[in-house]
Design a protein around this motif. Structure first.
Motif, short mmCIF file in Angstrom:
data_model
loop_
_atom_site.label_atom_id
_atom_site.label_comp_id
_atom_site.label_asym_id
_atom_site.label_seq_id
_atom_site.Cartn_x
_atom_site.Cartn_y
_atom_site.Cartn_z
N GLU A 1 18.17 11.24 14.45
CA GLU A 1 17.92 12.32 13.51
C GLU A 1 17.37 11.80 12.19
N ALA A 2 17.70 10.57 11.84
CA ALA A 2 17.17 10.00 10.61
C ALA A 2 15.73 9.55 10.77
N ILE A 3 15.35 9.15 11.99
CA ILE A 3 14.00 8.64 12.22
C ILE A 3 13.00 9.77 12.41
N GLN A 4 13.37 10.79 13.16
CA GLN A 4 12.42 11.83 13.55
C GLN A 4 11.71 12.50 12.38
N PRO A 5 12.42 12.96 11.33
CA PRO A 5 11.70 13.63 10.24
C PRO A 5 11.01 12.68 9.27
N ARG A 6 11.18 11.37 9.42
CA ARG A 6 10.65 10.43 8.44
C ARG A 6 9.56 9.53 9.00
N GLY A 7 8.95 9.92 10.04
CA GLY A 7 7.86 9.09 10.55
C GLY A 7 7.90 8.87 12.04
N GLY A 8 9.00 9.23 12.70
CA GLY A 8 9.09 9.15 14.14
C GLY A 8 8.91 7.75 14.67
N GLY B 1 0.82 -1.20 0.00
CA GLY B 1 0.00 0.00 0.00
C GLY B 1 0.86 1.26 0.00
N SER B 2 0.28 2.37 -0.38
CA SER B 2 1.04 3.62 -0.49
C SER B 2 1.59 4.06 0.86
N ASN B 3 0.88 3.77 1.96
CA ASN B 3 1.38 4.19 3.27
C ASN B 3 2.61 3.41 3.69
N VAL B 4 2.64 2.09 3.43
CA VAL B 4 3.81 1.32 3.81
C VAL B 4 4.94 1.47 2.79
N GLN B 5 4.61 1.84 1.56
CA GLN B 5 5.68 2.14 0.61
C GLN B 5 6.53 3.30 1.12
N HIS B 6 5.87 4.25 1.75
CA HIS B 6 6.58 5.38 2.32
C HIS B 6 7.49 4.90 3.46
#
Length: 1180
Positions: free
Chosen positions: A915-922, A878-883
């Motif tokens: 820092e890699a996790i926070q802006p990409r979905g937390g 799905g588009s949400n998990v593709q992200h």
């Protein structure tokens, strides 16, 4: 009487030592003055100052988080976490390389690789822009004069002068010339013999002669055409330009050939003129005598047979058989004598016939012999007898002056011809006799020596038999090398030894793409002879060259397979190929000879010297060597059940490394492995394929449209299997199989059906022939399914009972899974990632990607975006998990979980992860990451279940995963040191102050498993000087956030090997590490907070070195170079040459002086440490 001299020697040695100590102390004093401002603690209160920097001695304060942050049940010291052998592969598996990839290219290839860097850059550009053009350019660059013969056939079909066709054509011409030489004199002497395309007689002999005449009229005009299309040599260079070929032919044989061909046709035309034809200027030429004389001119073609004679002579000599040379010489002489005798006999009969035709003259010899009216056979025999056995005196009429003069002339010619032939034959026999006499002389001298030494008869016979074998296999006659150019000498070596190297896949490819390099490799081969029972090389000895067996009977043995022996005879097998690429490696088996044997060898230095002349070939070989090293190092010894398995494993490594080489792939294109044509959607069911194609087409539309469209392929594929013949879709696997109670075998079958990338016959892993990687992917997925099902038995089915995962650990894994809040779509995305993540390790696949996208994480992301048909299961996401998948792939390149488990990385790496996790979905991305790690870590060792997550490995893994849970809510540094603190608790050591944390991190690096291991490490630490302890404490406590940190990759492997090598020891390694850290700090950019140092080469050196002093001083001969934003310690060839150096007196003395100096440092005031000089050459 020797005591005074000994006392004086000792006194002199004592004086020298005192002088040496005085110089050393003066040198240290100067160093203190020079580096005093930069020392870590230069005042008497430095120790207290160092402790004050950490604020408290008896408490860690803000260094650690509360204990409830990681509430992992403690199972007591009886179940301490021990990293098993599988854990040694952690770091490498996360990096996508082999755990034993510490093997590195030797200094020769490394230097060549760096020198060819510009060629590599140009080659990559040409690959990206023109594809196959790069290989064509490489081939044309590497091709030397040895490939010109092959190039002839591709340039307007020009014929090589030494080709098989030209040889057959010339031999056919020689046969026709010999027929002319035999028949034309007979047609001149006997009028009934007529060679004409249209004879007047219908006899059988006339028909045969007619066929010969027609064949001659066809062949020789065609010969002119062939000569216009045959290349030729000019000063060793082959000329293929047609204009030059025509020019040269016109200046040599063209005029002669045209004249003779015209005479052939003229004779045939005039022969058809009838006697009643009108009188004209051709009438005199129509007489039979003139026609015969005209046809006889064709015998001049025998002049062209000279070059064929040279060609045949060289061909016979190249066969290397003396009897063939003698037979060829004798046959040639007999043919020459017979031809001359035949021609003279015909001339003698023709002369007698002419004399007989005069009515008024004296009678001819034919009339006197009364054979004037005899048959042809009688006349020919009499004529030949006159030539070979002339009667004395000759029965001729005294008045026949012509015949008398002819007899004298024929006698002189016969003597000259036969005498010359016999002289040549005698010379050939003398040459052969000289060669045999040289061999006999050597054999005689050896026999006399053995007899004088009173050698036993049995041994004498064995020695003489070996000498005969060696002289048979090796010619005792040499040659003057100045007569042959290096290029021709290389071609000569190729013709002799090319078949030996061509059995190896790498050299076979080199012979076709870089023939000049291959010729030099053949030239560099060294030939060795062995008697029966000798060892070509022994197990455990240092492998210094590659061996190739050629002739004889051999036996393979290995200590690990004591009862297994393998025999083979007259077979070309390659051994110790790895020695061509790495600095030092040991033989893993022994090769014995069972008979007189012949073996070739090639050294690494010779191989590198040859490659230096071809940068493009160097690029290809370096790429192959790196891949071969990885495969050779990661080869599992558990799959070997006999000695021959070791050989087959080496051969499979060579074939696989060659098959995935980018140069090889561009020449031998396999469409099944080319990303542009790789399409696995045909393996899917019709319904799933239609959705996949729709997903691909949608990805090609405008970006804005794709963003506005609510495309949910996963939802569309739910239940597709029920509507189309029972085919299982990826989402069906999650909804109907994951939550079922199917056994592992049925679950695996359903997994392979739903995810075509795992198809055992045509899936991605099957296409790239890596069953091990497919097993890991399937193990990871099955283990994750077991965790979802809460199926403990399925998860631990492949684990030994004594090391099986405990119930508490299983519950910890279940708790981590519950914390991730995994939905069906997230499970589907993780299963898909686990199924395809391994393809990023296939070099033959990643090399097809642009240069900036060949790293594992970037490669997967690029393939998902640019080649969706290669991974058709991605359409089910799905588009949400593709992200989430895209963000996870971006994040994987910033943090190495395995390095954290072994204490290799620093708190700054945790900060980078945060820092890699926070802006990409937390938190959602963090949970997705931990869900992925649960499956990935479980499948590291393969199996239908988890072979890896045993009791020993699970404790450390669970502790690390529990720490990652809090990476977003806690500061990275305290979180990191809390993990180290808990690792110390497992070793029964509680950290009371920051310096304890440094020791515990070192224990993680050392892979300490028990409290005893930590005690031994503490003892090594205590034997360091105060300044070394301060330096190491500073290093191990540096976080990369507030203080610059150095990340030493492969340091755990170095420590592991130092602990098992008595010549190194952990204490000595730590001393060397201090010097290395100082060198790196002085060379690293000041603005970098994290500096990475690759110690792979040092790890390999630690494994091999057998001299304590050589290791202690190895940095003085090492180099520190910067490659791809990381420092690499290159031990250098000088160090590798000394790995087995025996401890000489000078070395022992130097080691003693070094130890005394070290002890003097320990006795100095620890409050006044001094910085040590670093003897490392830095090259940037």
């Amino acid at each position: 009487m020797g005591s005074p001299g000994l006392a004086q020697g000792l006194q002199h040695l004592e004086t020298e030592l005192e002088d040496a100590f005085s110089r050393i102390q003066n040198h240290l004093k100067l160093l203190r003055e020079d580096f005093g401002s930069d020392t870590l603690a230069t005042k008497p209160d430095s120790r207290s100052h160092h402790q004050d920097a950490f604020e408290k001695v008896d408490a860690l304060g803000d260094w650690l988080l509360k204990d409830d942050i990681m509430s992992i049940p403690y199972e007591g010291p009886g179940t301490l976490s021990e990293l098993s052998a599988d854990a040694l592969h952690l770091s490498s598996e996360m990096l996508g390389t082999s755990a034993n990839s510490h093997m590195r290219l030797n200094s020769h290839l490394m230097e060549l690789s760096m020198r060819a860097a510009e060629s590599v850059h140009v080659l990559k550009k040409s690959r990206n822009s023109t594809g196959i053009y790069a290989v064509n350019a490489a081939s044309s660059y590497a091709s030397g004069p040895s490939t010109e013969l092959e190039r002839c056939e591709s340039i307007l079909h020009v014929i090589p002068p030494n080709s098989r066709f030209r040889l057959v054509w010339d031999l056919s011409g020689v046969l026709l010339i010999m027929m002319d030489a035999f028949l034309l004199p007979m047609t001149m002497a006997w009028s009934e013999w007529e060679i004409s395309p249209m004879p007047t007689s219908n006899s059988a002999s006339s028909r045969v002669l007619q066929m010969f005449a027609i064949l001659s009229l066809i062949f020789w005009p065609c010969d002119i055409i062939v000569n216009f299309n045959t290349a030729f040599y000019v000063r060793g260079f082959i000329e293929t330009r047609r204009r030059e070929i025509a020019k040269r032919y016109a200046q040599t044989w063209l005029g002669f050939d045209i004249c003779v061909v015209l005479l052939d046709f003229a004779a045939g035309f005039l022969g058809q003129a009838t006697d009643d034809a009108p009188a004209d200027f051709l009438q005199p030429l129509r007489s039979a005598r003139y026609l015969r004389i005209l046809r006889t001119i064709r015998i001049l073609r025998i002049l062209k047979a000279g070059k064929i004679n040279v060609l045949l002579e060289n061909l016979v000599i190249s066969m290397g058989r003396q009897w063939m040379i003698l037979a060829f010489t004798v046959g040639k002489m007999l043919i020459a004598i017979g031809a001359v005798a035949h021609i003279l006999a015909c001339v003698w009969f023709a002369l007698g016939d002419i004399v007989s035709s005069y009515d008024t003259g004296p009678p001819s010899w034919l009339q006197l012999a009364r054979i004037e009216d005899a048959s042809f056979q009688i006349q020919y025999v009499h004529s030949l007898t006159w030539i070979l056995l002339p009667p004395a005196p000759a029965p001729l009429d005294p008045l026949s002056g012509i015949e008398q003069m002819a007899v004298l002339t024929l006698f002189v010619i016969t003597v000259l011809v036969i005498g010359s032939a016999l002289s040549i034959l005698t010379g050939t026999l003398n040459e052969i006799r000289q060669v045999n006499s040289e061999r006999s002389r050597k054999r005689r001298e050896l026999r006399i020596f053995l007899q004088n030494q009173k050698v036993p008869t049995e041994l004498l016979m064995r020695v003489m038999s070996y000498a005969d074998y060696k002289m048979t296999r090796h010619s005792p006659v040499g040659y003057d090398s100045s007569l042959i150019s290096p290029m021709l000498e290389a071609e000569l070596a190729t013709s002799q030894f090319g078949s030996v190297l061509n059995t190896h896949p790498l050299f076979s490819f080199v012979s076709s793409s870089y023939p000049s390099v291959f010729a030099e490799c053949c030239r560099a081969l060294n030939k060795h002879f062995f008697c029966e029972g000798e060892a070509v090389f022994s197990e455990g000895s240092l492998a210094e060259k590659m061996y190739v067996s050629n002739h004889g009977t051999f036996k393979l043995t290995a200590e690990v397979f004591a009862h297994d022996q393998v025999f083979f005879e007259d077979d070309c097998q390659c051994f110790a190929e790895i020695s061509l690429y790495v600095e030092a490696v040991m033989h893993g088996y022994t090769l014995h000879t069972q008979s007189f044997s012949e073996v070739f060898s090639l050294t690494a230095s010779d191989f590198a010297r040859i490659l230096a002349a071809s940068p493009l070939c160097t690029t290809m070989v370096v790429e192959y060597a790196n891949d071969y090293i990885v495969r050779f190092s990661s080869a599992s010894a558990t799959s070997q059940v006999c000695v021959w398995d070791i050989i087959e494993q080496e051969q499979s490594c060579a074939k696989a490394a060659c098959a995935c080489n980018s140069f090889y792939l561009e020449v031998n294109v396999d469409s099944r492995l080319v990303l542009d044509t790789l399409d696995l959607s045909d393996l899917q069911s019709p319904a799933v394929k239609s959705i996949t194609m729709g997903h691909v087409l949608s990805g090609q539309q405008d970006l804005d449209d794709s963003q506005n469209r609510d495309f949910q392929p996963a939802a569309q594929l739910r239940g597709a299997g029920e509507d189309f013949g029972g085919f299982l879709a990826p989402m069906d696997f999650v909804t109907s199989v994951v939550y079922s109670t199917e056994p592992a075998e049925d679950t695996l079958a359903s997994l392979r059906e739903a995810f075509v990338e795992l198809d055992p016959d045509s899936g991605l892993h099957a296409r790239f022939s890596d069953s091990k990687e497919q097993e890991r992917a399937e193990s990871a997925i099955l283990s994750l399914v077991a965790i979802v099902r809460d199926d403990y038995n399925m998860y631990t089915a492949v684990q030994p009972p004594e090391s099986r995962l405990t119930n508490i650990q299983w519950q910890n894994l279940r708790d981590l899974f519950e914390w991730t809040e995994a939905t069906d779509q997230k499970l589907l995305a993780v299963i898909f990632l686990l199924a395809v993540k391994g393809i990023s390790k296939y070099r033959s696949l990643t090399r097809q990607l642009p240069v900036g996208h060949q790293r594992p994480e970037k490669a997967i992301k690029y393939i998902l975006e640019s080649f969706p048909l290669a991974v058709p299961s991605s359409a089910s996401l799905g588009s949400n998990v593709q992200h989430l998948v895209r963000n996870l792939l971006k994040m994987l390149g910033t943090f190495n979980f395995a390095q954290m488990l072994q204490g290799e990385n620093v708190p700054a790496n945790l900060r980078d992860l945060k820092e890699a996790i926070q802006p990409r979905g937390g938190e959602e991305l963090l949970k997705f990451y931990i869900l992925y790690l649960l499956g990935f870590m479980s499948g590291l060792a393969g199996g239908q279940g988890s072979c890896f997550m045993t009791r020993r490995n699970a404790k450390t893994t669970i502790l690390g995963l529990a720490m990652l849970k809090h990476v977003l809510e806690q500061d990275p540094a305290p979180l990191y040191w809390t993990y180290i603190h808990h690792r110390g608790l497992e070793l029964s050591r509680r950290a009371e102050q920051p310096s304890d944390l440094a020791l515990l991190r070192l224990a993680c690096n050392c892979r300490a498993q028990t409290a005893d291991d930590l005690a031994r490490l503490q003892d090594a630490w205590d034997h360091l000087t105060a300044q070394e302890q301060v330096e190491l404490t500073k290093h191990f406590l540096a976080d990369g956030i507030t203080t610059p940190a150095i990340v030493c990759e492969f340091l755990p492997l170095c420590l592991e090997r130092a602990r098992s090598n008595p010549f190194v020891t952990v204490r000595t390694l730590l001393q060397v590490l201090v010097e290395l850290l100082q060198a790196v700090r002085s060379a690293a950019p000041k603005d970098h907070k994290i500096v990475t140092v690759d110690l792979a080469d040092l790890a390999a050196f630690i494994l091999m070195v057998q001299n304590s002093y050589v290791f202690q001083t190895c940095l003085a001969r090492a180099t520190l170079s910067l490659r791809e934003e990381r420092f690499c310690v290159d031990v250098s060839q000088e160090n590798w040459r000394r790995v087995t150096e025996p401890p000489s007196d000078i070395v022992l003395l130097a080691g003693s002086v070094r130890e005394l100096v070290y002890k003097s440092r320990q006795m100095e005031d620890t409050n006044n440490p001094t910085q040590q000089q670093v003897l490392v050459q830095c090259h940037f």
